[in-house]
Design a protein around this motif. Sequence first.
Motif, short mmCIF file in Angstrom:
data_model
loop_
_atom_site.label_atom_id
_atom_site.label_comp_id
_atom_site.label_asym_id
_atom_site.label_seq_id
_atom_site.Cartn_x
_atom_site.Cartn_y
_atom_site.Cartn_z
N GLU A 1 10.07 5.79 4.57
CA GLU A 1 9.89 7.03 3.83
C GLU A 1 8.45 7.17 3.33
O GLU A 1 7.82 8.22 3.49
N ASN A 2 7.93 6.11 2.73
CA ASN A 2 6.58 6.16 2.17
C ASN A 2 5.51 6.18 3.25
O ASN A 2 4.49 6.86 3.11
N ARG A 3 5.73 5.46 4.32
CA ARG A 3 4.76 5.39 5.41
C ARG A 3 4.54 6.77 6.03
O ARG A 3 3.41 7.16 6.38
N PHE A 4 5.62 7.54 6.20
CA PHE A 4 5.54 8.84 6.88
C PHE A 4 5.63 10.03 5.92
O PHE A 4 5.77 11.17 6.38
N ARG A 5 5.54 9.75 4.60
CA ARG A 5 5.57 10.81 3.59
C ARG A 5 6.76 11.75 3.80
O ARG A 5 6.63 12.98 3.84
N ASP A 6 7.93 11.14 3.92
CA ASP A 6 9.16 11.90 4.19
C ASP A 6 9.74 12.42 2.87
O ASP A 6 10.55 11.76 2.22
N LYS A 7 9.33 13.60 2.47
CA LYS A 7 9.75 14.16 1.18
C LYS A 7 11.22 14.62 1.21
O LYS A 7 11.86 14.74 0.17
N LYS A 8 11.74 14.88 2.39
CA LYS A 8 13.14 15.29 2.50
C LYS A 8 14.10 14.10 2.57
O LYS A 8 15.31 14.27 2.59
N LYS B 1 0.83 -1.21 0.00
CA LYS B 1 0.00 0.00 0.00
C LYS B 1 0.86 1.26 0.00
O LYS B 1 0.52 2.26 -0.65
N ALA B 2 1.98 1.24 0.71
CA ALA B 2 2.87 2.41 0.79
C ALA B 2 3.77 2.47 -0.43
O ALA B 2 4.99 2.28 -0.35
N ASN B 3 3.18 2.69 -1.58
CA ASN B 3 3.91 2.91 -2.83
C ASN B 3 4.81 1.74 -3.22
O ASN B 3 5.90 1.92 -3.76
N ASN B 4 4.34 0.51 -2.94
CA ASN B 4 5.09 -0.70 -3.29
C ASN B 4 6.55 -0.62 -2.82
O ASN B 4 7.50 -0.80 -3.59
N SER B 5 6.75 -0.40 -1.54
CA SER B 5 8.09 -0.25 -0.96
C SER B 5 8.88 -1.55 -1.10
O SER B 5 8.41 -2.62 -0.72
N LEU B 6 10.11 -1.45 -1.63
CA LEU B 6 10.94 -2.63 -1.86
C LEU B 6 11.90 -2.91 -0.71
O LEU B 6 12.41 -4.03 -0.60
N THR B 7 12.19 -1.89 0.10
CA THR B 7 13.13 -2.05 1.21
C THR B 7 12.53 -1.45 2.48
O THR B 7 11.56 -0.69 2.42
N LEU B 8 13.12 -1.78 3.61
CA LEU B 8 12.62 -1.24 4.87
C LEU B 8 12.77 0.28 4.94
O LEU B 8 11.82 0.98 5.33
N PRO B 9 13.94 0.85 4.56
CA PRO B 9 14.04 2.32 4.56
C PRO B 9 13.00 2.98 3.64
O PRO B 9 12.45 4.04 3.97
N ALA B 10 12.74 2.36 2.48
CA ALA B 10 11.74 2.92 1.57
C ALA B 10 10.35 2.86 2.20
O ALA B 10 9.53 3.78 2.02
N TYR B 11 10.08 1.79 2.95
CA TYR B 11 8.80 1.70 3.65
C TYR B 11 8.65 2.85 4.65
O TYR B 11 7.59 3.49 4.72
N GLU C 1 0.17 16.09 14.38
CA GLU C 1 -0.49 14.82 14.09
C GLU C 1 -0.29 14.45 12.62
O GLU C 1 -0.21 15.34 11.76
N PRO C 2 -0.21 13.15 12.28
CA PRO C 2 -0.08 12.74 10.87
C PRO C 2 -1.22 13.30 10.02
O PRO C 2 -2.33 13.53 10.53
N SER C 3 -0.95 13.47 8.74
CA SER C 3 -1.96 14.02 7.83
C SER C 3 -3.13 13.06 7.67
O SER C 3 -3.03 11.86 7.97
N GLN C 4 -4.24 13.56 7.16
CA GLN C 4 -5.41 12.72 6.93
C GLN C 4 -5.11 11.62 5.91
O GLN C 4 -5.65 10.53 6.00
N GLU C 5 -4.25 11.93 4.97
CA GLU C 5 -3.85 10.93 3.97
C GLU C 5 -3.15 9.73 4.64
O GLU C 5 -3.45 8.57 4.34
N ILE C 6 -2.24 10.02 5.57
CA ILE C 6 -1.52 8.96 6.28
C ILE C 6 -2.46 8.17 7.17
O ILE C 6 -2.40 6.94 7.23
N LEU C 7 -3.34 8.88 7.87
CA LEU C 7 -4.29 8.20 8.77
C LEU C 7 -5.24 7.32 7.97
O LEU C 7 -5.58 6.21 8.40
N ALA C 8 -5.69 7.79 6.82
CA ALA C 8 -6.60 7.01 5.98
C ALA C 8 -5.91 5.75 5.46
O ALA C 8 -6.51 4.67 5.40
N GLU C 9 -4.64 5.88 5.09
CA GLU C 9 -3.88 4.72 4.62
C GLU C 9 -3.71 3.69 5.74
O GLU C 9 -3.84 2.48 5.52
N PHE C 10 -3.43 4.17 6.96
CA PHE C 10 -3.31 3.28 8.11
C PHE C 10 -4.60 2.48 8.31
O PHE C 10 -4.57 1.26 8.51
#
Length: 515
Positions: free
Chosen positions: A117-124, A105-115, A498-507
Motif C-alpha cells: 500500500e505504501n510503496r504504490f501510494r494506494d489511497k483506496k 522508508k515506506a512509512n515504516n510498514s509493519l506488514t507485507l500488505p502495508a508495504y 507511470e508512477p508519480s515523481q514522489e514514488i520514483l524519488a523514493e525508489f
Amino acid sequence: MSNTDTIVILIAFAAYLVLMIVIGAIYMKNTNNSEDYFLGGRGLSGWVAALSAQASDMSGWLLMGLPGTVYALGTGQSWIAIGLFLGTVCNWVFISSRLRKYTIKANNSLTLPAYFENRFRDKKRVLLLVSSIVIVIFFLVYTASALSAGGKLFNSVFGVDYHVALAIGAAVILIYTFMGGFMAVCVTDFIQGSLMLVGLLVVPIAAYFMVGADQVKPILDQSGVVGGASAYLSLFRNGDRSYTAVEIISQLAWGLGYCGMPHILTRFMAVKNQKELRKSRVIAIIWVTISLAAAVAIGIIGRVYLFPTILGTEGNASTESVFIEMITKMFTKDTNLPFVGGIFLCGILAAIMSTADSQLLVTASSVSKDIYKDILKPESDEKKVLKVSRFTVLVVALLAFLIAWDPNNSIMGLVSNAWAGLGSAFGPIVVMSLFWRRTNFAGAVAGIVSGGGAVLIWDYLPLVHGQTLGTATGLYSLVAGFALSILCIVIFSLCTKEPSQEILAEFDEVKNWKE
C-alpha cells in the motif's frame, strides 16, 4: 517401546512445551503496541533473525515431508532441496537488505500488505485488502499442514488418537503466540531452529555408522526400492525411469516461492541494522545447507536403518514418519536413552511449531492491522488492535485445526499448495517492486490477483478431460503462477500511467541508501 520409555519421552516433551509457554508469558509483558506484537520493535539480532527465519520456513516439512518423499521415491526428490537452497541464498542476498530499507522508508510498514500500500501510494487500499485476503486463504492451508504434522507426531510416538494429538499441539502453539507476539515467536523459533539442527545432524550420522557404509546398497536392494539401489541413489532417476525436464523444473521451482513468503520476509523487516542483517545472511545460508542435506540423508539412511520394516505398507507408519521411527528405534531399542530420544523428537515438534506460530502471527497482522485497523476501523487505538490480533490468532488456529482434521491429508501436499499460492501471488511483486522502477499500482494488483488465481485454477479446476492442469502437465503450479504474475506486472505497468515523481524519488533513495 516400553511404558517407562514412553513416560520418559513424555517428560521431555512436557518440559519443552512448558518452556515455550514461559517464553510467551515473559514477552507478553513487553508487548505494548502493534509494532511490538508484529515486528518486535525492529530489534532482532542477527542470530535470532537467521534461525527464526529458517525455522519458520522449513516447518514439519523438513523433518517429515522431505525425508518421507526421499524414503519412498529416492534421491531424485532432492531437486526440491536444491531449489530451496538456491531460493534461500537469493532471498538473503538480493531481497533482505533492500526490503528492510524500503519498509522503513515506506512509512515504516509493519506488514507485507502495508508495504504494498505504501510503496504504490494506494489511497483506496485495494492492495491492502487483496493481499490480506490472499494471506488468509493460503496461510490457513499452510498452518493446517503444521498442525497435521503435530498430530501425526504425537500419534506415532505416544499412540494418542490423532485428533486428540492435533488439539494438544494446536493449544500450545496458540498459547505462546497469543501471549507474546513476534518476539516470543522469534525467540522460540531460535531455540527450535537450534534443536532442529542438532537432531538433523546427530540421528542420520549415528544411524549410518550403526548400519555400516558397506551395507547401505545391499539393504536398499533388499528393501525393494524401485529400479534397485543404483536408481534409488541417482539424482537423475525417478524409480525405474529417468527424470523428465518438467519434473526437474517443477522441483527446482520451489525456490521461487521464497521471495513471496510473508512469514520469512517479516524477519528481514525486523532486523536491527544492516550489520546484523549481514550476519544473519551467513548464518541462515549455512543452516539451510546443512539442514536440507541432512533431511535428504534421513530419507535414504532411514530406509536402510529401519529395514526390515518398510514404512507406508499395511500396518506400518507412513513414510513421513521415517525420522520419528529412526529416533524411537535408536534411543529406546538400540541405546536405551529415551530422554535423549525425547529431546530429538522435540526437534520435530520444534519444526512444526516454528512454522505454525509464524503463520498465525502473519495472518493475525493481516486481519487486525491491515483489514480491521486500516480499512474498517481507522479510529481504533493500539490496545484495541492488539485485542483483535489475539482474537484473530484464536480464530485462525481453530479454522486450521478443522482443515487438518483429516489424518489422511499429506503434509507435503498441503505445504505444496500453500507455498505455490503465496509464492505466485507475492514473489513477483516483491521482486519487481524492489528492483523495477516502472512498477506501478495497476501492475501490483494484476500481479497479485493473477499469480494467486493461477495457482487455484491450475491445482483445483479439472479443465483437461477431468484432470487439473497440474495433473495433466506435471508442471508445478508455482511455475505457471509466477510466470503469469511477472507477465501481468510488466504489461499492466507499461500500459498504464507511470508512477508519480514522489514514488520514483523514493525508489532512488532506497536504491542509493547506505546504512
